[in-house]
Design an enzyme around this catalytic site. Structure first.
Site, PDB file in Angstrom:
ATOM      1  N   GLU A  41      -8.422   8.798   3.971  1.00  0.00           N
ATOM      2  CA  GLU A  41      -9.691   8.266   4.476  1.00  0.00           C
ATOM      3  C   GLU A  41      -9.487   7.684   5.872  1.00  0.00           C
ATOM      4  O   GLU A  41      -8.639   6.820   6.079  1.00  0.00           O
ATOM      5  CB  GLU A  41     -10.219   7.161   3.548  1.00  0.00           C
ATOM      6  N   GLU A  82     -11.747  -1.271  -0.072  1.00  0.00           N
ATOM      7  CA  GLU A  82     -11.848   0.096   0.467  1.00  0.00           C
ATOM      8  C   GLU A  82     -11.458   1.119  -0.599  1.00  0.00           C
ATOM      9  O   GLU A  82     -12.096   2.167  -0.731  1.00  0.00           O
ATOM     10  CB  GLU A  82     -10.951   0.248   1.697  1.00  0.00           C
ATOM     11  N   GLU A  89     -17.342   6.427  -4.360  1.00  0.00           N
ATOM     12  CA  GLU A  89     -17.849   7.619  -3.679  1.00  0.00           C
ATOM     13  C   GLU A  89     -17.403   8.896  -4.382  1.00  0.00           C
ATOM     14  O   GLU A  89     -18.185   9.831  -4.552  1.00  0.00           O
ATOM     15  CB  GLU A  89     -17.395   7.626  -2.217  1.00  0.00           C
TER      16      GLU A  89
END
Length: 136
Positions: A41, A82, A89
């Site tokens: 990411e 995070e 997600e």
């Protein structure tokens, strides 16, 4: 009565729960797999750069050990949030690939959690820098 392949449940892998020291090593392995996934990411890579830059900045301004510790703890919490945001997600994308209000809300809430920690980190760094530059 015979069942065709499309009506049968998929074969499940046999999962053996580890205990004791084996569980400790397995947990470490799972954590490293999560870290490797998170490094993919770009937001996390930016946060890692921010950690490095913050540590250098704190060293330059002569921050105390407690101030360093506060920064590292806040960054660790940011990394955790995070990771959770990325997990949300991925689950939303897997369960509900179509655009939905619930999926969008879940992703937006995860993003807001990350934003809150970014603000907290920014405020803390600003406080330490101002304190060291003008008060100390």
């Amino acid at each position: 009565m015979t069942r065709n392949d499309e009506n049968q449940e998929p074969a499940r892998e046999t999962f053996e729960k580890k205990t004791g020291v084996a569980h400790l090593f397995a947990a470490g392995q799972y954590s490293m797999q999560g870290f490797r996934r998170l490094v993919q990411e770009s937001a996390f890579r930016h946060e890692l750069l921010a950690l490095g830059a913050g540590l250098v900045l704190f060293a330059i301004i002569g921050a105390s050990l407690v101030e360093f510790l506060g920064f590292v703890v806040l960054m660790a919490i940011l990394f955790s949030i995070e990771a959770l945001n990325t997990a949300i997600e991925e689950l939303v994308d897997r369960i509900s690939p179509e655009i939905s209000t619930v999926g969008r809300n879940a992703k937006d809430l995860g993003s807001f959690a990350v934003f809150c920690l970014l603000v907290a980190n920014g405020l803390y760094v600003t406080y330490v820098v101002i304190f060291r530059a003008f008060i100390d």
